[in-house]
Design an enzyme around this catalytic site. Structure first.
Site, short mmCIF file in Angstrom:
data_model
loop_
_atom_site.label_atom_id
_atom_site.label_comp_id
_atom_site.label_asym_id
_atom_site.label_seq_id
_atom_site.Cartn_x
_atom_site.Cartn_y
_atom_site.Cartn_z
CD GLU A 120 60.34 89.27 33.20
OE1 GLU A 120 60.04 88.95 34.36
OE2 GLU A 120 60.52 90.44 32.84
CD GLU B 90 57.40 92.53 31.27
OE1 GLU B 90 56.83 91.51 30.84
OE2 GLU B 90 57.69 92.69 32.47
#
Length: 339
Positions: free
Chosen positions: A173, A259
């Site tokens: 991320e 995710e």
């Protein structure tokens, strides 16, 4: 001979025989006798257009829970947990979240103990291979940690090469980081992975915690077999985030939800069942694979297990599972029964 030993031998054979990854892979595969132990038990994956495909051209829609940070929840990184996710949860994929650097209460990450990180990752990759599952080998980083990422992926790809079970996720991320910086990072990591895994699928992160996929779609990478990560937490991310994803797909960007969660972006707060279902419906319409966060026992909504849960997932009872675990299990079973 077990499967991971067979894959290691296969990788050595292919590396010694091939000069070009695109043309020689089929030639080498054809040269392996049908009764050889070097036989893939899951289909190799590839990306064409916006779709993740099996080798025969059918769309691959993979669903399962992600493991938590390896550094804090190593106790669940074992063969029993992977086996339970397949046999009891119906998962066909999981994700090894290998912590790249310390973050809040996350300690003992790759930067502190590289050898342990590689060992723990290998343990669950081996388990996925032995249980005929796909696994994302995830460099779980928020920052640009290029040099450590190079070290990690060199070690993993030297060991596993083009094993069809493994998808490589190179930057979990990225924070509020420009897309050009992420592209430059990928331009260094992707060729490094391709040296040992020339045909494997690779996941590239996108800006702002994997939300700005529409920005990435304006200037995608010039590599084959690339997916771009879309993350969401249903309590926070709503229609506006799906609109960005729709724009990216319309522009031709292949996405994977590597995710996601049903709660707030903090990983805590109540489950938003309505928003969660809207996201599942979106993923179904667009045939997107989905990994749900996470197999851990932290005191927060997104951690699926209670501290009572044994290390070995085959020993988990319903009473060890939190509300989110039960929803994730149900979602996994329903999606994998129809895709």
């Amino acid at each position: 001979m077990n499967k991971r030993t067979a894959y290691a031998i296969a990788s050595i054979m292919l590396a010694s025989l091939s000069q070009s990854c695109a043309t020689s892979s089929k030639k080498n595969a054809d040269s392996i006798p049908e009764d050889s132990a070097v036989t893939a038990t899951v289909s190799p994956l590839k990306v064409e257009g916006t779709a993740l495909l099996y080798e025969n051209g059918d769309t691959a829609v993979l669903t399962g829970p992600s493991l938590g940070w390896h550094s804090n929840w190593e106790r669940f990184y074992n063969e029993g947990t992977v086996k339970a996710l397949k046999e009891k949860w119906g998962a066909n994929i999981t994700r090894a979240a290998i912590g790249a650097h310390e973050s809040g209460d996350i300690t003992g990450t790759f930067d502190a103990n590289p050898e342990k990180a590689i060992t723990v990752a290998s343990k669950v990759i081996d388990a996925a291979i032995d249980n005929d599952m796909y696994i994302i080998c995830d460099w779980h980083s928020h920052d640009n940690t290029l040099e450590n990422a190079k070290s990690f992926f060199t070690a993993i790809t030297e060991k596993y090469g083009d094993s069809p079970n493994i998808i490589y996720e190179i930057w979990n991320e990225p924070l509020d980081i420009p897309w050009q910086e992420i592209k430059d990072y990928a331009a260094s990591i992707v060729p490094l992975i391709r040296e040992n895994a020339p045909n494997s699928v690779i996941i590239v992160g996108t800006p702002k915690w994997d939300q700005d996929v529409d920005v990435a779609a304006q200037s995608p990478l010039d590599f084959k077999n690339i997916l771009y990560s879309l993350h969401y937490y249903a309590g926070t991310h709503k229609e506006w985030n799906r609109n960005k994803a729709e724009k990216a797909i319309e522009a031709g960007l292949p996405l994977i939800i590597s995710e996601c969660g049903s709660m707030d972006h903090t990983g805590d707060g109540p489950i938003d069942y309505e928003s969660w279902q809207e996201w599942v419906d979106f993923a179904d319409r667009n045939k997107l694979s989905m990994l749900m966060w996470n197999i851990a026992d932290k005191n927060e909504t997104c951690s699926m297990l209670l501290p009572t849960a044994p290390d070995n997932g085959m020993e988990w009872k319903d009473s060890d599972l939190k509300e989110w675990a039960k929803l994730a299990k149900q979602t996994t079973q329903e999606r994998n029964s129809k895709h």
